[in-house]
Design an enzyme around this catalytic site. Structure first.
Site, PDB file in Angstrom:
ATOM      1  N   ASP A   1     186.899  29.922 131.875  1.00  0.00           N
ATOM      2  CA  ASP A   1     186.882  29.352 131.242  1.00  0.00           C
ATOM      3  C   ASP A   1     185.751  27.487 131.815  1.00  0.00           C
ATOM      4  O   ASP A   1     186.690  27.514 132.877  1.00  0.00           O
ATOM      5  CB  ASP A   1     187.929  28.764 130.248  1.00  0.00           C
ATOM      6  CG  ASP A   1     187.779  28.339 129.248  1.00  0.00           C
ATOM      7  OD1 ASP A   1     187.457  29.313 128.103  1.00  0.00           O
ATOM      8  OD2 ASP A   1     186.845  27.362 128.780  1.00  0.00           O
TER       9      ASP A   1
ATOM     10  N   ASN B   1     191.341  34.341 119.532  1.00  0.00           N
ATOM     11  CA  ASN B   1     191.381  33.321 118.548  1.00  0.00           C
ATOM     12  C   ASN B   1     190.883  34.285 118.050  1.00  0.00           C
ATOM     13  O   ASN B   1     189.439  34.416 118.700  1.00  0.00           O
ATOM     14  CB  ASN B   1     191.666  32.149 118.932  1.00  0.00           C
ATOM     15  CG  ASN B   1     191.902  31.493 119.811  1.00  0.00           C
ATOM     16  OD1 ASN B   1     192.961  31.296 119.607  1.00  0.00           O
ATOM     17  ND2 ASN B   1     191.549  30.596 121.187  1.00  0.00           N
TER      18      ASN B   1
ATOM     19  N   GLY C   1     191.079  29.539 115.006  1.00  0.00           N
ATOM     20  CA  GLY C   1     190.807  28.495 116.117  1.00  0.00           C
ATOM     21  C   GLY C   1     189.488  28.772 117.260  1.00  0.00           C
ATOM     22  O   GLY C   1     188.885  28.324 118.198  1.00  0.00           O
ATOM     23  N   GLN C   2     189.069  29.901 116.437  1.00  0.00           N
ATOM     24  CA  GLN C   2     187.950  30.260 117.189  1.00  0.00           C
ATOM     25  C   GLN C   2     186.041  29.269 117.685  1.00  0.00           C
ATOM     26  O   GLN C   2     186.245  29.357 116.152  1.00  0.00           O
ATOM     27  CB  GLN C   2     187.426  31.884 116.512  1.00  0.00           C
ATOM     28  CG  GLN C   2     186.032  32.628 117.490  1.00  0.00           C
ATOM     29  CD  GLN C   2     186.082  34.321 117.012  1.00  0.00           C
ATOM     30  OE1 GLN C   2     186.418  34.630 116.158  1.00  0.00           O
ATOM     31  NE2 GLN C   2     185.416  34.473 117.986  1.00  0.00           N
TER      32      GLN C   2
ATOM     33  N   HIS D   1     186.189  37.533 122.692  1.00  0.00           N
ATOM     34  CA  HIS D   1     186.791  37.133 123.951  1.00  0.00           C
ATOM     35  C   HIS D   1     188.291  36.791 124.135  1.00  0.00           C
ATOM     36  O   HIS D   1     188.644  36.622 123.115  1.00  0.00           O
ATOM     37  CB  HIS D   1     186.212  35.983 124.527  1.00  0.00           C
ATOM     38  CG  HIS D   1     186.851  34.675 123.459  1.00  0.00           C
ATOM     39  ND1 HIS D   1     185.474  34.165 122.476  1.00  0.00           N
ATOM     40  CD2 HIS D   1     186.987  33.900 123.623  1.00  0.00           C
ATOM     41  CE1 HIS D   1     186.136  33.074 121.875  1.00  0.00           C
ATOM     42  NE2 HIS D   1     186.810  33.010 122.517  1.00  0.00           N
TER      43      HIS D   1
ATOM     44  N   HIS E   1     191.280  35.074 125.546  1.00  0.00           N
ATOM     45  CA  HIS E   1     191.713  34.469 126.974  1.00  0.00           C
ATOM     46  C   HIS E   1     192.815  34.853 127.535  1.00  0.00           C
ATOM     47  O   HIS E   1     193.261  35.211 127.478  1.00  0.00           O
ATOM     48  CB  HIS E   1     191.973  33.113 126.242  1.00  0.00           C
ATOM     49  CG  HIS E   1     191.198  32.446 125.270  1.00  0.00           C
ATOM     50  ND1 HIS E   1     190.534  31.192 125.412  1.00  0.00           N
ATOM     51  CD2 HIS E   1     190.552  32.994 123.843  1.00  0.00           C
ATOM     52  CE1 HIS E   1     189.729  30.674 125.163  1.00  0.00           C
ATOM     53  NE2 HIS E   1     190.221  31.547 123.460  1.00  0.00           N
TER      54      HIS E   1
HETATM   55  P1  5GP Z   1     188.142  30.415 121.576  1.00  0.00           P
HETATM   56  O1  5GP Z   1     187.855  28.397 120.653  1.00  0.00           O
HETATM   57  O2  5GP Z   1     186.243  30.752 120.713  1.00  0.00           O
HETATM   58  O3  5GP Z   1     189.086  31.064 121.458  1.00  0.00           O
HETATM   59  O4  5GP Z   1     187.162  30.330 122.893  1.00  0.00           O
HETATM   60  C1  5GP Z   1     186.139  29.701 123.316  1.00  0.00           C
HETATM   61  C2  5GP Z   1     186.357  29.563 124.525  1.00  0.00           C
HETATM   62  O5  5GP Z   1     184.847  29.178 125.403  1.00  0.00           O
HETATM   63  C3  5GP Z   1     186.996  28.411 125.171  1.00  0.00           C
HETATM   64  O6  5GP Z   1     187.990  27.760 126.077  1.00  0.00           O
HETATM   65  C4  5GP Z   1     184.876  27.479 126.156  1.00  0.00           C
HETATM   66  O7  5GP Z   1     186.028  26.681 126.764  1.00  0.00           O
HETATM   67  C5  5GP Z   1     184.408  28.218 126.894  1.00  0.00           C
HETATM   68  N1  5GP Z   1     183.323  27.939 126.167  1.00  0.00           N
HETATM   69  C6  5GP Z   1     182.587  28.390 125.893  1.00  0.00           C
HETATM   70  N2  5GP Z   1     181.067  27.787 126.161  1.00  0.00           N
HETATM   71  C7  5GP Z   1     181.146  28.267 127.388  1.00  0.00           C
HETATM   72  C8  5GP Z   1     180.490  28.763 128.639  1.00  0.00           C
HETATM   73  O8  5GP Z   1     179.153  28.458 128.255  1.00  0.00           O
HETATM   74  N3  5GP Z   1     181.208  29.354 129.609  1.00  0.00           N
HETATM   75  C9  5GP Z   1     181.823  28.950 130.054  1.00  0.00           C
HETATM   76  N4  5GP Z   1     182.288  29.371 131.290  1.00  0.00           N
HETATM   77  N5  5GP Z   1     182.713  29.492 129.333  1.00  0.00           N
HETATM   78  C10 5GP Z   1     182.159  29.216 128.254  1.00  0.00           C
END
Ligand code: 5GP
Ligand code: ZN
Length: 112
Positions: free
Chosen positions: A30, A85, A91-92, A98, A100
């Site tokens: 991440d 999420n 919190g997505q 994806h 985590h």
């Molecule tokens: P969400 O909040 O949608 O569950 O998580 C999205 C995650 O993607 C976040 O933890 C954020 O830091 C990560 N993320 C967003 N853009 C990028 C990217 O361009 N590269 C990487 N490696 N992680 C990303």
């Protein structure tokens, strides 16, 4: 899904160091880690959220990919947390499904 960052990663348009990869999934670190180890496991195909995922083969493969990624990161013995999420209250922020994978410290429960 031309403007989806995770599609770009899956298609290698945006390069990442793959922790684990197979035909249908890729795992990478991440960008903004929330734990000493914070990886994301994504299907290469675009599903906006968990609720768009219907293919049982991909559902099963996702958990297998999480296991493989946890093993590659040496998290199996100490343990880890896997989080999906989903949509606004979940919190997505990135609308490409994806998983985590968080580890390297004790994870509090319940989450905030
Ligand atoms: P969400 O909040 O949608 O569950 O998580 C999205 C995650 O993607 C976040 O933890 C954020 O830091 C990560 N993320 C967003 N853009 C990028 C990217 O361009 N590269 C990487 N490696 N992680 C990303
Ligand atoms: Zn996508």
């Amino acid at each position: 899904m031309d403007d989806c960052i995770f599609c770009k990663i899956a298609k290698k348009i945006v390069p990442v160091t793959a922790i684990y990869e197979d035909e249908h999934f890729i795992a990478f670190h991440d960008l903004t880690p929330q734990a000493p180890v914070h990886a994301l496991v994504i299907p290469k195909a675009h599903f906006a959220t968990l609720m768009e995922l219907q293919e049982t083969e991909i559902m099963a493969g996702a958990l297998r990919a999480v296991q493989k990624t946890a093993t590659a990161l040496d998290l199996v013995e100490e343990g880890f947390r896997t989080v999906i999420n989903c949509r606004e209250n979940g919190g997505q922020t990135v609308y490409h499904l994806h998983f985590h994978l968080l580890g390297g410290r004790f994870m509090q429960w319940p989450p905030g």
